[in-house]
Design a protein around this motif. Structure first.
Motif, PDB file in Angstrom:
ATOM      1  N   ASP A   1      36.335  26.279  36.241  1.00 58.04           N
ATOM      2  CA  ASP A   1      37.546  27.056  35.997  1.00 58.04           C
ATOM      3  C   ASP A   1      37.270  28.291  35.137  1.00 58.04           C
ATOM      4  O   ASP A   1      38.161  29.093  34.887  1.00 58.04           O
ATOM      5  CB  ASP A   1      38.614  26.189  35.333  1.00 58.04           C
ATOM      6  N   ARG A   2      36.023  28.420  34.675  1.00 57.62           N
ATOM      7  CA  ARG A   2      35.632  29.631  33.947  1.00 57.62           C
ATOM      8  C   ARG A   2      35.625  30.812  34.920  1.00 57.62           C
ATOM      9  O   ARG A   2      35.177  30.698  36.051  1.00 57.62           O
ATOM     10  CB  ARG A   2      34.234  29.442  33.354  1.00 57.62           C
ATOM     11  N   LEU A   3      36.166  31.958  34.482  1.00 61.42           N
ATOM     12  CA  LEU A   3      36.194  33.133  35.343  1.00 61.42           C
ATOM     13  C   LEU A   3      34.786  33.708  35.434  1.00 61.42           C
ATOM     14  O   LEU A   3      34.228  34.181  34.445  1.00 61.42           O
ATOM     15  CB  LEU A   3      37.167  34.183  34.792  1.00 61.42           C
ATOM     16  N   VAL A   4      34.199  33.657  36.613  1.00 61.15           N
ATOM     17  CA  VAL A   4      32.790  33.978  36.822  1.00 61.15           C
ATOM     18  C   VAL A   4      32.632  35.351  37.445  1.00 61.15           C
ATOM     19  O   VAL A   4      33.397  35.754  38.323  1.00 61.15           O
ATOM     20  CB  VAL A   4      32.143  32.903  37.728  1.00 61.15           C
ATOM     21  N   ASP A   5      31.615  36.103  36.983  1.00 59.16           N
ATOM     22  CA  ASP A   5      31.203  37.340  37.638  1.00 59.16           C
ATOM     23  C   ASP A   5      30.235  36.933  38.737  1.00 59.16           C
ATOM     24  O   ASP A   5      29.073  36.609  38.477  1.00 59.16           O
ATOM     25  CB  ASP A   5      30.527  38.270  36.638  1.00 59.16           C
ATOM     26  N   ILE A   6      30.689  36.933  39.986  1.00 56.99           N
ATOM     27  CA  ILE A   6      29.860  36.390  41.067  1.00 56.99           C
ATOM     28  C   ILE A   6      28.618  37.237  41.319  1.00 56.99           C
ATOM     29  O   ILE A   6      27.597  36.718  41.780  1.00 56.99           O
ATOM     30  CB  ILE A   6      30.664  36.220  42.377  1.00 56.99           C
ATOM     31  N   VAL A   7      28.687  38.540  41.027  1.00 63.68           N
ATOM     32  CA  VAL A   7      27.518  39.392  41.209  1.00 63.68           C
ATOM     33  C   VAL A   7      26.460  39.054  40.163  1.00 63.68           C
ATOM     34  O   VAL A   7      25.291  38.819  40.475  1.00 63.68           O
ATOM     35  CB  VAL A   7      27.903  40.877  41.132  1.00 63.68           C
ATOM     36  N   GLU A   8      26.885  38.993  38.915  1.00 63.98           N
ATOM     37  CA  GLU A   8      25.948  38.733  37.821  1.00 63.98           C
ATOM     38  C   GLU A   8      25.321  37.357  37.940  1.00 63.98           C
ATOM     39  O   GLU A   8      24.145  37.173  37.599  1.00 63.98           O
ATOM     40  CB  GLU A   8      26.673  38.853  36.478  1.00 63.98           C
ATOM     41  N   GLU A   9      26.068  36.374  38.435  1.00 63.88           N
ATOM     42  CA  GLU A   9      25.567  35.007  38.474  1.00 63.88           C
ATOM     43  C   GLU A   9      25.022  34.593  39.836  1.00 63.88           C
ATOM     44  O   GLU A   9      24.742  33.421  40.083  1.00 63.88           O
ATOM     45  CB  GLU A   9      26.645  34.045  37.990  1.00 63.88           C
ATOM     46  N   GLY A  10      24.852  35.560  40.739  1.00 65.32           N
ATOM     47  CA  GLY A  10      24.123  35.307  41.973  1.00 65.32           C
ATOM     48  C   GLY A  10      24.862  34.558  43.058  1.00 65.32           C
ATOM     49  O   GLY A  10      24.237  33.898  43.893  1.00 65.32           O
ATOM     50  N   PHE A  11      26.197  34.655  43.089  1.00 71.01           N
ATOM     51  CA  PHE A  11      26.962  34.011  44.149  1.00 71.01           C
ATOM     52  C   PHE A  11      27.198  34.986  45.296  1.00 71.01           C
ATOM     53  O   PHE A  11      27.328  36.195  45.090  1.00 71.01           O
ATOM     54  CB  PHE A  11      28.311  33.517  43.619  1.00 71.01           C
ATOM     55  N   ASP A  12      27.274  34.439  46.501  1.00 69.25           N
ATOM     56  CA  ASP A  12      27.607  35.269  47.655  1.00 69.25           C
ATOM     57  C   ASP A  12      29.099  35.562  47.704  1.00 69.25           C
ATOM     58  O   ASP A  12      29.510  36.619  48.187  1.00 69.25           O
ATOM     59  CB  ASP A  12      27.179  34.567  48.950  1.00 69.25           C
ATOM     60  N   ALA A  13      29.900  34.624  47.223  1.00 67.28           N
ATOM     61  CA  ALA A  13      31.356  34.801  47.272  1.00 67.28           C
ATOM     62  C   ALA A  13      32.005  33.874  46.255  1.00 67.28           C
ATOM     63  O   ALA A  13      31.389  32.933  45.753  1.00 67.28           O
ATOM     64  CB  ALA A  13      31.889  34.504  48.675  1.00 67.28           C
ATOM     65  N   GLY A  14      33.268  34.162  45.963  1.00 70.38           N
ATOM     66  CA  GLY A  14      34.041  33.325  45.060  1.00 70.38           C
ATOM     67  C   GLY A  14      35.415  33.071  45.637  1.00 70.38           C
ATOM     68  O   GLY A  14      35.833  33.724  46.597  1.00 70.38           O
ATOM     69  N   ILE A  15      36.121  32.120  45.054  1.00 74.00           N
ATOM     70  CA  ILE A  15      37.486  31.804  45.470  1.00 74.00           C
ATOM     71  C   ILE A  15      38.383  31.905  44.248  1.00 74.00           C
ATOM     72  O   ILE A  15      38.099  31.300  43.210  1.00 74.00           O
ATOM     73  CB  ILE A  15      37.570  30.402  46.081  1.00 74.00           C
TER      74      ILE A  15
END
Length: 301
Positions: A131-145
């Motif tokens: 539930d932490r608001l994640v920076d998907i670019v910084e943390e290496g995710f392809d996408a977020g919801i």
């Protein structure tokens, strides 16, 4: 270029983006020490320090910044080239990393995972729920919801199913001591759990009916951010809980919880799967998006 050279460059690229050996290792599927060793080998080979390291931080040297600026587009082209090979396969291939809120992931991703993997046996799906608001670019995710209200600029957002809704619930034991509320105003006479984000910021219980909108701010003795704990507190008869409808419904159906104020709660804003606008969309990510949009009544976005 030797394979080891490319691997070392990829390790440096990951560290430079994350500013962390640990996160780079998680993205690459290896240990932090393996990443550190690869970057050290690269620095020895080129004879220039690329990263400044302390016990608490990692930063780029001027040379490292210049190298990263050149590498990022190159690795993007390599990824696109490899993904283009999917046209010669029956199904997409490769890893897709997705970040989603822990409180909604079971209801959003749970129903589609089985079919998605069955249809795409070469797809590797990696899901991190928090539930932490994640920076998907910084943390290496392809996408977020996320809900639409928390999307950042620079992201392409795709509306997905389902549209979630909250529910107010309490245990039969709780309602033996207090009457079932029939309007939000009645909540003033009840013990209600205060809902929090992981940052400790609180959000109200939102109600809407006939054009009337009410935000109720609980003042009870218990503040939680985890919906599972909220459910447990409600089951124990401690207080009323404001939780996702899908999480509470099985307990309502079994009689362990009683739902109230149902006609005062409308569906939340749509959920979106989002990804960086400038990033190439892989065939694997497109398969994920198609699965999550299936049956959407509104495909306008």
């Amino acid at each position: 270029m030797r394979t080891t050279d490319l691997s070392e460059l990829a390790a440096f690229d990951a560290v430079a983006r994350h500013r962390s050996f640990r996160r780079a290792g998680e993205e690459r599927g290896v240990t932090a020490s393996a990443i550190s060793h690869a970057v050290s080998n690269l620095e020895t080979r080129v004879g220039i320090r690329l990263l400044n390291r302390t016990t608490r931080s990692v930063s780029l040297t001027d040379a490292g910044g210049m190298l990263l600026a050149q590498l990022s587009p190159a690795f993007g082209k390599i990824g696109s080239a490899l993904d283009a090979l999917n046209q010669f396969r029956d199904t997409p291939f490769g890893k897709v990393r997705i970040n989603a809120p822990n409180s909604v992931a079971p209801f959003v991703l749970g129903p589609v995972i089985g079919g998605l993997i069955a249809r795409n046996p070469n797809l590797e799906l990696e899901i991190v729920a928090t539930d932490r608001l994640v920076d998907i670019v910084e943390e290496g995710f392809d996408a977020g919801i996320r809900l639409g209200e928390s999307l950042r600029d620079g992201m392409t957002a795709v509306k997905i199913n389902p549209r979630l809704r909250f529910a107010v619930v309490g245990s039969p034991a709780y309602f033996q001591r207090r009457p079932v509320p029939t309007s939000p105003a009645d909540l003033q006479d009840h013990v209600c759990i205060r809902n929090m984000y992981p940052t400790s910021a609180r959000y109200p219980w939102s109600f809407s009916r006939g054009g009337q909108e009410i935000d109720f701010e609980p003042t009870g003795p218990l503040a939680l951010h985890d919906h599972e704990l909220m459910i447990e507190a409600a089951l124990a008869g401690i207080a009323l809980a404001y939780v996702w409808e899908d999480r509470a419904q099985p307990l309502v159906d079994s009689g362990r919880l009683i739902r109230c104020l149902e006609h005062w709660i409308e569906p939340e804003d749509w959920l979106y799967l989002y990804y960086p606008t400038r990033k190439h969309m892989s065939a694997g990510l497109r398969a994920v998006i198609d699965a999550m949009r299936a049956g959407s009544p509104d495909r306008s976005r």
